[in-house]
Design a protein around this motif. Structure first.
Motif, PDB file in Angstrom:
ATOM      1  N   ALA A   1       6.987 -12.772  -4.418  1.00 35.75           N
ATOM      2  CA  ALA A   1       6.068 -11.681  -4.090  1.00 35.75           C
ATOM      3  C   ALA A   1       6.456 -11.021  -2.770  1.00 35.75           C
ATOM      4  O   ALA A   1       6.290  -9.810  -2.610  1.00 35.75           O
ATOM      5  CB  ALA A   1       4.641 -12.209  -4.017  1.00 35.75           C
ATOM      6  N   ASP A   2       6.985 -11.788  -1.831  1.00 39.58           N
ATOM      7  CA  ASP A   2       7.373 -11.224  -0.529  1.00 39.58           C
ATOM      8  C   ASP A   2       8.450 -10.157  -0.692  1.00 39.58           C
ATOM      9  O   ASP A   2       8.341  -9.069  -0.115  1.00 39.58           O
ATOM     10  CB  ASP A   2       7.888 -12.344   0.385  1.00 39.58           C
ATOM     11  N   PHE A   3       9.476 -10.460  -1.489  1.00 38.24           N
ATOM     12  CA  PHE A   3      10.567  -9.501  -1.687  1.00 38.24           C
ATOM     13  C   PHE A   3      10.073  -8.237  -2.370  1.00 38.24           C
ATOM     14  O   PHE A   3      10.377  -7.113  -1.949  1.00 38.24           O
ATOM     15  CB  PHE A   3      11.684 -10.151  -2.511  1.00 38.24           C
ATOM     16  N   TRP A   4       9.311  -8.386  -3.447  1.00 37.61           N
ATOM     17  CA  TRP A   4       8.873  -7.224  -4.199  1.00 37.61           C
ATOM     18  C   TRP A   4       7.791  -6.443  -3.482  1.00 37.61           C
ATOM     19  O   TRP A   4       7.675  -5.223  -3.659  1.00 37.61           O
ATOM     20  CB  TRP A   4       8.431  -7.646  -5.596  1.00 37.61           C
ATOM     21  N   SER A   5       7.013  -7.104  -2.649  1.00 31.17           N
ATOM     22  CA  SER A   5       6.034  -6.377  -1.842  1.00 31.17           C
ATOM     23  C   SER A   5       6.733  -5.467  -0.844  1.00 31.17           C
ATOM     24  O   SER A   5       6.374  -4.286  -0.693  1.00 31.17           O
ATOM     25  CB  SER A   5       5.126  -7.366  -1.096  1.00 31.17           C
ATOM     26  N   ARG A   6       7.773  -5.991  -0.168  1.00 34.41           N
ATOM     27  CA  ARG A   6       8.537  -5.185   0.787  1.00 34.41           C
ATOM     28  C   ARG A   6       9.276  -4.049   0.097  1.00 34.41           C
ATOM     29  O   ARG A   6       9.417  -2.956   0.638  1.00 34.41           O
ATOM     30  CB  ARG A   6       9.536  -6.081   1.528  1.00 34.41           C
ATOM     31  N   THR A   7       9.763  -4.324  -1.122  1.00 32.91           N
ATOM     32  CA  THR A   7      10.535  -3.324  -1.853  1.00 32.91           C
ATOM     33  C   THR A   7       9.649  -2.216  -2.405  1.00 32.91           C
ATOM     34  O   THR A   7       9.906  -1.029  -2.195  1.00 32.91           O
ATOM     35  CB  THR A   7      11.308  -3.994  -3.001  1.00 32.91           C
ATOM     36  N   LEU A   8       8.585  -2.601  -3.094  1.00 30.28           N
ATOM     37  CA  LEU A   8       7.766  -1.613  -3.798  1.00 30.28           C
ATOM     38  C   LEU A   8       6.946  -0.736  -2.856  1.00 30.28           C
ATOM     39  O   LEU A   8       6.648   0.413  -3.195  1.00 30.28           O
ATOM     40  CB  LEU A   8       6.853  -2.326  -4.798  1.00 30.28           C
ATOM     41  N   GLN A   9       6.590  -1.250  -1.682  1.00 29.34           N
ATOM     42  CA  GLN A   9       5.840  -0.406  -0.755  1.00 29.34           C
ATOM     43  C   GLN A   9       6.701   0.747  -0.244  1.00 29.34           C
ATOM     44  O   GLN A   9       6.185   1.825   0.072  1.00 29.34           O
ATOM     45  CB  GLN A   9       5.319  -1.230   0.423  1.00 29.34           C
ATOM     46  N   ASN A  10       8.014   0.557  -0.225  1.00 27.47           N
ATOM     47  CA  ASN A  10       8.916   1.643   0.147  1.00 27.47           C
ATOM     48  C   ASN A  10       9.172   2.577  -1.026  1.00 27.47           C
ATOM     49  O   ASN A  10       9.201   3.797  -0.861  1.00 27.47           O
ATOM     50  CB  ASN A  10      10.236   1.070   0.668  1.00 27.47           C
ATOM     51  N   TRP A  11       9.355   2.024  -2.202  1.00 28.66           N
ATOM     52  CA  TRP A  11       9.633   2.854  -3.379  1.00 28.66           C
ATOM     53  C   TRP A  11       8.477   3.806  -3.660  1.00 28.66           C
ATOM     54  O   TRP A  11       8.684   4.993  -3.906  1.00 28.66           O
ATOM     55  CB  TRP A  11       9.886   1.971  -4.588  1.00 28.66           C
ATOM     56  N   GLN A  12       7.263   3.295  -3.632  1.00 37.17           N
ATOM     57  CA  GLN A  12       6.131   4.148  -3.995  1.00 37.17           C
ATOM     58  C   GLN A  12       5.942   5.266  -2.977  1.00 37.17           C
ATOM     59  O   GLN A  12       5.573   6.392  -3.344  1.00 37.17           O
ATOM     60  CB  GLN A  12       4.855   3.316  -4.173  1.00 37.17           C
ATOM     61  N   SER A  13       6.228   5.007  -1.710  1.00 35.73           N
ATOM     62  CA  SER A  13       6.063   6.055  -0.706  1.00 35.73           C
ATOM     63  C   SER A  13       7.106   7.159  -0.878  1.00 35.73           C
ATOM     64  O   SER A  13       6.806   8.344  -0.699  1.00 35.73           O
ATOM     65  CB  SER A  13       6.147   5.462   0.701  1.00 35.73           C
ATOM     66  N   GLU A  14       8.342   6.784  -1.236  1.00 30.81           N
ATOM     67  CA  GLU A  14       9.393   7.780  -1.444  1.00 30.81           C
ATOM     68  C   GLU A  14       9.108   8.623  -2.683  1.00 30.81           C
ATOM     69  O   GLU A  14       9.289   9.849  -2.672  1.00 30.81           O
ATOM     70  CB  GLU A  14      10.755   7.082  -1.599  1.00 30.81           C
ATOM     71  N   LEU A  15       8.655   7.990  -3.752  1.00 28.03           N
ATOM     72  CA  LEU A  15       8.352   8.728  -4.969  1.00 28.03           C
ATOM     73  C   LEU A  15       7.164   9.665  -4.766  1.00 28.03           C
ATOM     74  O   LEU A  15       7.146  10.789  -5.285  1.00 28.03           O
ATOM     75  CB  LEU A  15       8.071   7.749  -6.108  1.00 28.03           C
ATOM     76  N   LEU A  16       6.179   9.211  -4.006  1.00 30.52           N
ATOM     77  CA  LEU A  16       5.041  10.077  -3.686  1.00 30.52           C
ATOM     78  C   LEU A  16       5.488  11.284  -2.885  1.00 30.52           C
ATOM     79  O   LEU A  16       5.060  12.415  -3.152  1.00 30.52           O
ATOM     80  CB  LEU A  16       3.990   9.291  -2.907  1.00 30.52           C
ATOM     81  N   ALA A  17       6.376  11.062  -1.896  1.00 26.58           N
ATOM     82  CA  ALA A  17       6.839  12.156  -1.047  1.00 26.58           C
ATOM     83  C   ALA A  17       7.586  13.212  -1.850  1.00 26.58           C
ATOM     84  O   ALA A  17       7.355  14.416  -1.697  1.00 26.58           O
ATOM     85  CB  ALA A  17       7.734  11.607   0.064  1.00 26.58           C
ATOM     86  N   VAL A  18       8.478  12.778  -2.747  1.00 24.32           N
ATOM     87  CA  VAL A  18       9.252  13.722  -3.555  1.00 24.32           C
ATOM     88  C   VAL A  18       8.341  14.497  -4.503  1.00 24.32           C
ATOM     89  O   VAL A  18       8.418  15.731  -4.610  1.00 24.32           O
ATOM     90  CB  VAL A  18      10.339  12.985  -4.362  1.00 24.32           C
TER      91      VAL A  18
END
Length: 230
Positions: free
Chosen positions: A181-198
């Motif tokens: 969960a630690d790895f995917w929490s760090r990963t997905l919090q960045n992915w969702q912010s980038e997709l939202l921005a675009v």
């Protein structure tokens, strides 16, 4: 005098990359400084010896923090490049016009019988080299994303196990960390912010303007105008 003119010309012609390069280095340095302060604060609370800034720059914690942001940025570029080949957003300057979905014709892309005198060599020669070159930007973005994501996973794994050892807990394997969960929490919090921005930028640019920017439509352009840049 001519040297001064050439220098001014170089700075002006490359001002976008130079300014963003300088801002990148500045923010990276500030991130390192802030992270070092936080790391030493955590070490003091754990009654451990503090570390120097140079030592902190070599730690897995700093590497993971940097790379997790890089991989999400390049994922954004990769998805946007390939997504805009086939997907459109009516009224957005970030989208092609309706009806132009797909890789487009040789005439539109200035290849094959439509090359010009200043066409890049790999675009001119045809065959596999032109096919590779025609997708080279997306390929490089994908490779940088994969490399930085792999680096993030390794650095994050090392940082996670350091924390485990501090707490006298059992370290985990690399495979266990990548599924954690630690790895995917760090990963997905960045992915969702980038997709939202675009996504939000593509939609907001339909109705809002930034005069003089290549990323915005002309101020007087209709909301329905698509693929037009100011």
């Amino acid at each position: 005098m001519s040297d001064q003119k050439q220098e001014r010309g170089f700075l002006r012609d490359n001002s976008l990359s130079l300014v963003f390069g300088a801002l990148f280095l500045l923010t990276l340095a500030l991130q390192a400084w802030a992270g070092w302060a936080q790391e030493n604060n955590d070490l003091r609370q754990a009654e451990l010896d503090t570390v120097s800034l140079l030592h902190y720059l070599t730690t897995a914690s700093f590497g993971a923090d940097v790379l997790e942001n890089w991989q999400s940025e390049y994922l954004q570029f990769f998805l946007f490049l390939f997504g805009t080949v086939w997907l459109i957003q009516r009224g957005s300057p970030e989208s092609k016009e309706a009806g132009k979905e797909g890789p487009e014709s040789d005439e539109d892309q200035q290849v094959g019988a439509y090359v010009e005198h200043d066409t890049p060599t790999w675009a001119r020669v045809g065959g596999w080299r032109t096919r590779v070159y025609s997708r080279s930007l997306g390929i490089v973005m994908a490779l940088i994303f994969l490399a930085s994501w792999a680096g993030q996973s390794i650095a994050g794994w090392a940082a996670y196990n350091e924390e485990q050892l501090r707490e006298l807990a059992t370290p985990t394997s690399y495979g266990g960390y990548v599924l954690s969960a630690d790895f995917w929490s760090r990963t997905l919090q960045n992915w969702q912010s980038e997709l939202l921005a675009v996504g939000s930028f593509a939609v907001l640019a339909i109705y809002l303007r930034q005069r003089g920017s290549s990323q915005s439509k002309p101020v007087g352009a209709a909301h329905s105008s698509t693929g037009i840049e100011g």
